[in-house]
Design a protein around this motif. Sequence first.
Motif, mmCIF file in Angstrom:
data_model
loop_
_atom_site.group_PDB
_atom_site.id
_atom_site.type_symbol
_atom_site.label_atom_id
_atom_site.label_comp_id
_atom_site.label_asym_id
_atom_site.label_seq_id
_atom_site.Cartn_x
_atom_site.Cartn_y
_atom_site.Cartn_z
ATOM 1 N N UNK A 84 -34.270 -8.363 -47.556
ATOM 2 C CA UNK A 84 -34.593 -7.258 -46.656
ATOM 3 C C UNK A 84 -36.078 -7.330 -46.349
ATOM 4 N N UNK A 85 -36.426 -7.257 -45.079
ATOM 5 C CA UNK A 85 -37.837 -7.337 -44.668
ATOM 6 C C UNK A 85 -38.397 -5.952 -44.388
ATOM 7 N N UNK A 86 -39.567 -5.692 -44.916
ATOM 8 C CA UNK A 86 -40.306 -4.469 -44.621
ATOM 9 C C UNK A 86 -41.566 -4.886 -43.866
ATOM 10 N N UNK A 87 -41.716 -4.370 -42.641
ATOM 11 C CA UNK A 87 -42.826 -4.773 -41.764
ATOM 12 C C UNK A 87 -43.793 -3.610 -41.625
ATOM 13 N N UNK A 88 -45.045 -3.847 -41.949
ATOM 14 C CA UNK A 88 -46.080 -2.810 -41.892
ATOM 15 C C UNK A 88 -46.951 -3.022 -40.662
#
Length: 281
Positions: A84-88
């Motif tokens: 799962x990718x979390x993009x800030x």
Amino acid sequence: MMRILKPLIIAMMFAAIVCCGACSTAGGENNKSTPTTATDTVSIDGIFVDDSWADEESNQLKRVYLFYTLSPDEENLEADSKYTDLIVNNKNTYTGEHYPDACDYMPSYYYSDFIEDVYMGSELKVATVFEIPEADLAAGRTISIKDDQIPTIEKISLSTDDIVHCASVEEIAQKVDPDGYQQALNLRNEADSATTKRVRNAINGYYWSFFVNNMSYTTEFFAPNKFTTTLLDQEVSGTYTVTNGFVILRNDSNGFTVEVPYAFDGGEIELDLPTAYSVYE
């Protein structure tokens, strides 16, 4: 004529600048993103930082815990705790990983390397963990999420302002999974004398051979509360403690502990050593 027009033109220009500024401000307010914490199939239950955790190699990283609930409505889905990718701030992407023991105190949430089917009409609570530089968690930064197994999760929009800072992973568990946290504590409380005696009688003098992490292990138990585990011709030994849900093995040489789930099926003990030693669960 020129002396009259010039001040008038300047005044009109100033008024236009003020007007544009006002319009720009208003437009900015209208474009300000509103957090989206749920879609038809997924809802965010919380996002937390464990402020007590420190990486051995970098003091810049923080562990960020994301919890969500899947409720498929039109198609079956799959879930795990990796990739799962979390993009800030639409700049930096961080990928979730499975860290053994990271979610021991929130048993209501699925946390594993293995893919779990989530069928229509059911739901699954899922946890995933990221390691993110503290600087990228500063206030006011946007957070988006991507997971190829859960397309609708891309509609979720959060902010670093939504992150709850906690003093420990146990505090996170108390907030996101209070009932599960109490169950986890109870399973780790020392068992009464009758249960301890029953478990010792069931395991002392016996050994378990099992295959996990692509390697073969053997664990043997001795009275009153000793054990040895052999892996690749290397042997570790120590003592064990019986709790309400685990036989906890403590390595004499380094103090490292392994929690082995157990249960009784009739008169036979089921000792789940493969799960205890697996790096994927």
